[in-house]
Design an enzyme around this catalytic site. Structure first.
Site, PDB file in Angstrom:
ATOM      1  N   LYS A  10       0.847  -1.198   0.000  1.00 14.43           N
ATOM      2  CA  LYS A  10       0.000   0.000   0.000  1.00 14.43           C
ATOM      3  C   LYS A  10       0.877   1.240   0.000  1.00 14.43           C
ATOM      4  O   LYS A  10       2.031   1.216   0.436  1.00 14.43           O
ATOM      5  CB  LYS A  10      -0.948   0.018   1.196  1.00 14.43           C
ATOM      6  CG  LYS A  10      -0.294   0.177   2.580  1.00 14.43           C
ATOM      7  CD  LYS A  10      -0.143   1.623   3.035  1.00 14.43           C
ATOM      8  CE  LYS A  10       0.609   1.703   4.364  1.00 14.43           C
ATOM      9  NZ  LYS A  10       1.617   2.740   4.421  1.00 14.43           N
ATOM     10  N   ASP A 136      -2.266  -1.274  10.331  1.00 11.19           N
ATOM     11  CA  ASP A 136      -2.522  -1.261   8.884  1.00 11.19           C
ATOM     12  C   ASP A 136      -3.189  -2.539   8.381  1.00 11.19           C
ATOM     13  O   ASP A 136      -3.569  -2.619   7.208  1.00 11.19           O
ATOM     14  CB  ASP A 136      -1.211  -1.068   8.099  1.00 11.19           C
ATOM     15  CG  ASP A 136      -0.728   0.374   8.104  1.00 11.19           C
ATOM     16  OD1 ASP A 136      -1.561   1.276   8.318  1.00 11.19           O
ATOM     17  OD2 ASP A 136       0.476   0.596   7.905  1.00 11.19           O
TER      18      ASP A 136
END
EC number: 2.7.1.148
Length: 286
Positions: A10, A136
């Site tokens: 990401k 995350d």
């Protein structure tokens, strides 16, 4: 039985830290999106009940310090699973790079074990379990593009940005996320406009997205590691439409709509970075 899962990296299009929390973490406000650079995991059921980690990388641990191992342990305990799993991990995402490689491995493990152990959990349930593993992990379970708040675990889906090329460059340094957040001074740091980024993404306005890129953690990492600033400057000089450090760094990414420009960036960066990748935004599904 063996399940194969991919764990995409990401990037943060915008990252702001709004306050330090009593638990030592920071409240964050950010927009994250996935790119098509991914680790590959093979999950094989073990009758013995043990969790066995096999990461083919010198800097990736094979015990409970590995978030994929931790994810398997949390899921196994939560649902009192008798069987075990061997996790074979093939790394492609750079380590300690600000690209959530470890978190994505954990998320992929949760998704894969949901299938392997026939738990029939929803992505939302897996994301909630993932929040015990790392901040995350919930985003990495859901994928796509999202606005994240809280420690990063509170998510609101967002339409993905328009397709573009992403050039990732990681200098040969590692950065500790905890150290960067620990040194962050919210009084003096330049704060990005998260609302402007959200509007730009919703409007599919690539120019506005590039103009709204911002990361409050650059105020800490850039003075500590001048090579990160040098990579940003080089990318800009090569014509990248947008440039930003991802997460706590040290990886820097450049956005461009032009494949030939992405290739030019790649060729130039290879001169002083041994980890350079040309990838695409993944969009809604992964």
């Amino acid at each position: 039985m063996t399940i194969i899962v991919k764990a995409p990296a990401k990037i943060n299009l915008v990252l702001d830290a709004t306050a330090k929390r009593p638990d030592g973490y920071h409240d964050v406000h950010m927009v994250m999106t996935t790119v098509d650079l991914a680790d590959r995991l093979e999950l094989t059921e073990l009758a013995s009940g043990e969790i066995r980690m096999n990461a083919q990388h010198a800097y990736v641990p094979n015990d409970e310090r590995n978030l994929a191992y931790k994810a398997a342990a949390v899921l196994k305990e939560r649902f009192d699973i008798k069987s075990g799993v061997e996790i074979y991990l093939e790394k492609q995402i750079p380590v300690a790079a600000g690209l959530a490689g470890g978190s994505s491995d954990a998320a992929a493990t949760l998704r894969g074990l949901n299938e392997l152990w026939k738990l029939n959990l929803t992505l939302e349930q897996l994301a909630e379990i993932g929040s015990e593993v790392g901040s995350d992990v919930p985003f990495c379970v859901m994928g796509g593009t999202a606005i994240a708040t809280g420690r990063g675990e509170k998510l609101e889906k967002l339409v993905s940005p328009p397709p573009c090329w992403v050039v990732l460059a990681k200098p040969t340094i590692g950065v500790s996320t905890a150290d960067v957040y620990g040194a962050l001074d919210l009084e003096t740091a330049e704060r990005p406009d998260v609302g402007a980024m959200i509007d730009a993404v919703k409007n599919q306005d690539f120019t506005a997205i590039c103009e709204s890129l911002g990361n409050v953690l650059e105020s800490v990492t850039l003075p500590m590691h001048p090579e990160v600033e040098q990579i940003k400057a080089f990318m800009t000089s090569c014509g990248a439409e947008g440039v930003l450090m991802s997460g706590s760094g040290p990886t820097v990414f450049a956005l461009t709509e032009h494949e030939n420009r992405a290739q030019r960036l790649y060729n130039g960066l290879r001169g002083f970075c041994n980890e350079v990748y040309v990838v695409r935004l993944l969009g809604e599904n992964h």
